[in-house]
Design an enzyme around this catalytic site. Structure first.
Site, short mmCIF file in Angstrom:
data_model
loop_
_atom_site.label_atom_id
_atom_site.label_comp_id
_atom_site.label_asym_id
_atom_site.label_seq_id
_atom_site.Cartn_x
_atom_site.Cartn_y
_atom_site.Cartn_z
N GLU A 83 0.79 -1.24 0.00
CA GLU A 83 0.00 0.00 0.00
C GLU A 83 0.82 1.28 0.00
O GLU A 83 0.26 2.35 -0.19
CB GLU A 83 -0.98 0.02 1.17
CG GLU A 83 -0.30 0.27 2.49
CD GLU A 83 -1.16 1.11 3.42
OE1 GLU A 83 -2.29 1.46 3.06
OE2 GLU A 83 -0.66 1.44 4.51
N ASN A 84 2.14 1.18 0.22
CA ASN A 84 2.98 2.38 0.17
C ASN A 84 4.05 2.28 -0.91
O ASN A 84 5.02 3.04 -0.91
CB ASN A 84 3.67 2.63 1.52
CG ASN A 84 2.68 2.76 2.66
OD1 ASN A 84 2.63 1.91 3.53
ND2 ASN A 84 1.87 3.80 2.64
N HIS B 156 -4.36 3.13 2.66
CA HIS B 156 -4.02 3.89 1.45
C HIS B 156 -4.37 3.13 0.16
O HIS B 156 -3.81 3.42 -0.90
CB HIS B 156 -2.52 4.21 1.44
CG HIS B 156 -2.10 5.16 2.52
ND1 HIS B 156 -2.42 6.49 2.50
CD2 HIS B 156 -1.41 4.95 3.67
CE1 HIS B 156 -1.94 7.08 3.60
NE2 HIS B 156 -1.32 6.16 4.32
N HIS C 258 -4.07 -4.76 9.52
CA HIS C 258 -3.44 -3.50 9.14
C HIS C 258 -3.91 -2.39 10.08
O HIS C 258 -5.03 -1.89 9.96
CB HIS C 258 -3.84 -3.18 7.68
CG HIS C 258 -3.02 -2.10 7.07
ND1 HIS C 258 -1.81 -2.33 6.45
CD2 HIS C 258 -3.22 -0.77 6.99
CE1 HIS C 258 -1.31 -1.20 6.00
NE2 HIS C 258 -2.15 -0.23 6.33
N HIS D 156 1.36 -1.87 8.54
CA HIS D 156 0.96 -0.45 8.65
C HIS D 156 1.94 0.40 9.45
O HIS D 156 2.14 1.56 9.10
CB HIS D 156 -0.45 -0.30 9.25
CG HIS D 156 -0.90 1.14 9.42
ND1 HIS D 156 -1.24 1.95 8.36
CD2 HIS D 156 -1.05 1.90 10.54
CE1 HIS D 156 -1.61 3.14 8.83
NE2 HIS D 156 -1.49 3.14 10.13
N HIS E 36 5.22 -0.05 9.79
CA HIS E 36 6.50 -0.03 9.09
C HIS E 36 7.69 -0.41 9.97
O HIS E 36 8.83 -0.36 9.51
CB HIS E 36 6.78 1.33 8.44
CG HIS E 36 5.78 1.72 7.41
ND1 HIS E 36 6.04 2.68 6.45
CD2 HIS E 36 4.53 1.31 7.18
CE1 HIS E 36 4.97 2.84 5.69
NE2 HIS E 36 4.04 2.02 6.12
FE LIG Z 1 -1.38 1.76 6.26
#
Ligand SMILES: [Fe+2]
Length: 261
Positions: free
Chosen positions: A30-31, A59, A143, A168, A170
Site C-alpha cells: 500500500e505504500n 491507502h 493493518h 501499517h 513499518h
Molecule cells: Fe497503512
C-alpha cells in the site's frame, strides 16, 4: 515503501523464493508507489518479482488506477472492512505450489486510525467461516496502528489461521511466535524500505512537523539502500497450522536475519 522498497523486493525476492523454497509470497503494497498507495504498474512489478498476492491498507486507493486494477486483478486484496462501495475483494482463495490453496484476507483496525472502520473481528470471522474449510493455509493481514489490537486479532484467529501478521506501522517487531492454538503470529512484519528515515519517509519534513507543528514540504520516500523485512512461516498442509515462524531481514541498515532451511 517507495522506489527503495520496490528495488529491494525486485533484487532480493527471486533469490529468497529459491533459497527458502517459498510456496506462497504475500506483499503488503500500500505504500509502494511514492509512499502513497499502489499503481497497477508497480503491482505488476511486485508480481513479476515473485509475489503471489498483494495486500493494500488504508491507502488502498490513493493511486486512482487501483480503483479499476483491484477489480481486474484477483491477486490484489484490499481491506475487508473498507468502504462498502470499494472495488475489489478483501478475501480471496489463491493457488500456491502443488495445487494447494491459500486464503488471504486483510482487515483494518479501529484504534488510532484516520477513519472509523467497521468491526474487523466480525469481518474476519465471516471470511474464515466462508473459506477457511477449503484451503491448506490462511493468512490474515491485520493493518492497524495499535499493537494491542493486532495481538487481539492473533488470539481471535488462533487455531483458525496459519498466520496473523500486522502491517501499517513499518517497524518490524521482535515477537514472532506460534500461539497456543497453532497460529503463527507477528505483531508487525516491518517495511521493505530505507530505515534511515521516519517510517520510510525522508527525515527532515516529519521532524519539522513534529517540532514546529507546521508543514513546509511534501513527504517523500527515503531513497537509500532498503531492507527487505518480513516473516517466513512453515505450515502443516493437513491442519493449516504453523510449524515455525521466523523473521526475515536482509539488506540495508537493519541487522541481517534469515531462516536456516
Ligand atoms: Fe497503512
Amino acid at each position: 515503501m517507495g522506489r527503495a522498497g520496490r528495488s529491494a523486493v525486485a533484487e532480493r525476492l527471486p533469490k529468497l523464493r529459491t533459497d527458502l523454497g517459498l510456496d506462497f509470497v504475500v506483499i503488503n503494497g500500500e505504500n509502494a508507489s511514492g509512499g502513497r498507495g499502489l499503481t497497477g504498474a508497480h503491482a505488476r512489478l511486485l508480481f513479476e518479482a515473485g509475489a503471489d498476492a498483494i495486500t493494500l491498507g488504508d491507502h488502498a486507493f490513493d493511486q486512482k488506477d487501483m480503483l479499476q486494477y483491484a477489480e481486474t486483478e484477483p491477486r490484489i486484496i484490499r481491506p475487508l472492512n473498507f468502504a462498502k462501495t470499494a472495488p475489489g475483494k478483501g478475501a480471496r482463495v489463491l493457488n500456491a505450489t502443488n495445487g494447494r490453496r491459500v486464503l488471504v484476507t486483510q482487515v483494518l483496525g479501529q484504534v488510532f486510525m484516520k477513519r472509523a472502520y467497521d468491526d474487523p473481528f466480525s469481518a474476519v470471522d465471516t471470511a474464515l467461516k466462508t473459506h477457511g474449510g477449503s484451503v491448506q493455509a490462511v493468512l490474515v493481514d491485520m493493518h492497524c496502528e495499535a499493537t494491542s489490537e493486532k495481538m487481539a486479532m492473533g488470539h481471535w484467529c488462533d487455531g483458525r489461521a496459519s498466520l496473523v501478521v500486522g502491517t501499517h506501522t513499518h517497524i518490524p517487531t521482535g515477537d514472532a511466535q506460534i500461539l497456543p492454538g497453532g497460529t503463527g503470529y507477528l505483531t508487525d512484519a516491518g517495511m521493505c524500505g530505507d530505515y534511515d528515515s521516519v517510517i520510510g519517509m525522508q527525515k527532515l519534513e516529519p521532524l519539522r512537523r513534529f517540532i514546529t507543528g507546521m508543514p513546509k514540504d511534501r513527504f517523500e520516500p527515503a531513497a537509500g539502500p532498503a531492507t527487505l523485512s518480513g516473516a517466513f512461516v512453515e505450515t502443516d498442509d493437513r491442519t493449516g497450522k504453523a510449524k515455525s515462524i521466523t523473521m526475515v531481514r536482509t539488506g540495508g541498515r537493519l541487522q541481517e536475519s534469515l531462516p536456516n532451511v
